[in-house]
Write an enzyme that holds these catalytic residues in place. Sequence first.
Site, PDB file in Angstrom:
ATOM      1  N   LYS A  43      -5.864  52.209 -73.042  1.00  0.00           N
ATOM      2  CA  LYS A  43      -6.259  53.532 -72.749  1.00  0.00           C
ATOM      3  C   LYS A  43      -6.016  53.906 -71.370  1.00  0.00           C
ATOM      4  O   LYS A  43      -6.136  55.047 -71.024  1.00  0.00           O
ATOM      5  CB  LYS A  43      -7.601  53.831 -73.318  1.00  0.00           C
ATOM      6  CG  LYS A  43      -7.612  54.062 -74.845  1.00  0.00           C
ATOM      7  CD  LYS A  43      -6.782  55.064 -75.456  1.00  0.00           C
ATOM      8  CE  LYS A  43      -6.345  55.219 -76.966  1.00  0.00           C
ATOM      9  NZ  LYS A  43      -5.842  56.199 -77.405  1.00  0.00           N
TER      10      LYS A  43
HETATM   11  C1  LIG Z   1      -9.912  49.533 -79.727  1.00  0.00           C
HETATM   12  C2  LIG Z   1      -8.678  50.765 -80.074  1.00  0.00           C
HETATM   13  N1  LIG Z   1      -7.677  50.349 -81.093  1.00  0.00           N
HETATM   14  C3  LIG Z   1      -6.765  51.051 -81.127  1.00  0.00           C
HETATM   15  C4  LIG Z   1      -6.634  52.401 -80.941  1.00  0.00           C
HETATM   16  C5  LIG Z   1      -5.387  53.341 -81.061  1.00  0.00           C
HETATM   17  O1  LIG Z   1      -4.565  53.596 -80.257  1.00  0.00           O
HETATM   18  P1  LIG Z   1      -3.957  54.980 -80.304  1.00  0.00           P
HETATM   19  O2  LIG Z   1      -5.168  56.077 -80.126  1.00  0.00           O
HETATM   20  O3  LIG Z   1      -3.060  55.102 -78.980  1.00  0.00           O
HETATM   21  O4  LIG Z   1      -3.305  55.250 -81.497  1.00  0.00           O
HETATM   22  C6  LIG Z   1      -7.649  52.791 -80.188  1.00  0.00           C
HETATM   23  C7  LIG Z   1      -7.624  54.262 -79.627  1.00  0.00           C
HETATM   24  O5  LIG Z   1      -8.731  54.688 -79.187  1.00  0.00           O
HETATM   25  C8  LIG Z   1      -8.599  51.902 -79.684  1.00  0.00           C
HETATM   26  O6  LIG Z   1      -9.796  52.392 -78.847  1.00  0.00           O
END
Ligand SMILES: Cc1ncc(COP(=O)(O)O)c(C=O)c1O
Length: 362
Positions: A43
Site C-alpha cells: 500500500k
Molecule cells: C493485507 C492485505 N492484503 C491484500 C490486500 C488487497 O490488495 P488490493 O487492495 O490492492 O486489492 C490488502 C488491501 O488492503 C491488504 O491490506
Amino acid sequence: MRYENVLATIGNTPLIHLSRIAKDIPAQVYGKVEAYNPGQSAKDRTALYMVEQAERDGLIQPGDTIVEATSGNTGYSLAMICSMKGYRCLLTVSSKASQEKLALLKAMGAEVVICPADAEPEDPRSYYSQAKRLSEEIPNAYYLAQNFNLNNTMAHYSSTGPEIWKQTEGKITHYVCCAGTGGTLSGTARYLKEQNPDIKIIGVDAYGSVLRKYWETGEFDKSEIYSYKVEGLGKTIIPGNVAFDLIDDFVKVTDRSSAHRARQLAREEGLLVGYSSGSAMQAVFHLQEELKPTDVVVALFPDHGTRYLGKVYNDDWMKQQGFLEHNGEPINDISYQRYRKIYRAYRMKYKRYLRQTLRSIS
Ligand SMILES: Cc1ncc(COP(=O)(O)O)c(C=O)c1O
C-alpha cells in the site's frame, strides 16, 4: 544506498525463490515480498501514487486533510506520507483490524475512527460512509477512495508490473494476487498482459466476499457475504479497481488454510509475512495440478507478519478459531475449480453407472 527521504525507498521489493514450501510444486515459485517497503506493505506504492497524482491535479496542498477508509495498511502508508508531506491524516478503520495495526496508525500520527465491521457499505456507520461524510464536513478535506480511485491501479501498473517483468526476465507465466480493492492485481496484471498476453492472472478471494461470484456470473450476490478473518482480502462491494476481464482464474481460500500457509512461510522460508500472504500461497497450491517445470509463478505477498502477532502467529488465537486441530497441519480447502472437477468426475461416473444399468435391464 543513500536516499533523500523515506518515501524514496518505496518499491523495488525483492522477488524471493520459495524453494522449501513449494518443493513439491512442479514449477519455479517466487514470492514478491512487499513487506520490504518502508511501510511494510504494497500500500506504500498505492498511497504515494494517489497522493502525488492528486497534487499533480491540483486537488490538494500541504495543510489539507486526507481522509481514507482503510483496513489498516493503506492507513499506515498514508500516515507516513502525510507526515512527510505535511497533511493531516484522518482514517476510518474497520473494527476487524488488529490492535497492532491500530497502534501503528496512531504511532505514525494518524487520527483513527473505528467503524463496525458488520455495517453494510450503505449503512451510515460503515467505514466507507463515515469517510465520505467526514471528507464533506471537514474544510479542505480530500477523500482518496482507494476502491474507486484508478490511480490505485496505476501505481502498480507503473511499478509492481515492470519490476516483476524485469525480475523474472520476462519468464513469468502465472501471477497470483489477492484482490481487495483490486489495485495490486489489476495494475500489475495489465502491465504483464501487455508484455505477454499468455501470462495467466490468478485472483485470490476470501469465502465471505462477493468478488469471485461476480467475476464468474456478473451477479452481485449478497448471499455470498458473511464475516471472515483474513484482512485486506475480498470485498462486500464491487470496487472500480478490479479489472475482472484480466483475471483468468479466481481462487477462493479459507481463513484456516490462509493462516496455516502464512505460518508455514515463516517456519520454512524465514518469511514473516501477513495473513493474506498465506492466502496467496494457498492459491498457488490450488494451481499445482496445472503447472509444469518450466512455469514461473509469482505470488504477491502484500504485507508483513508483525501486524498479525496477536492473530495468525498467536497459538491462543489460532485455537480460539479452531484452526489448531489436526496437529496444526495445513488443511486444504476445496477451491471452486477443484470442486467442479470432483463434481464432473462424479457426474461422469454416475452417467456411466446409469448407462450400464439401463443396458442390463433392456
Ligand atoms: C493485507 C492485505 N492484503 C491484500 C490486500 C488487497 O490488495 P488490493 O487492495 O490492492 O486489492 C490488502 C488491501 O488492503 C491488504 O491490506
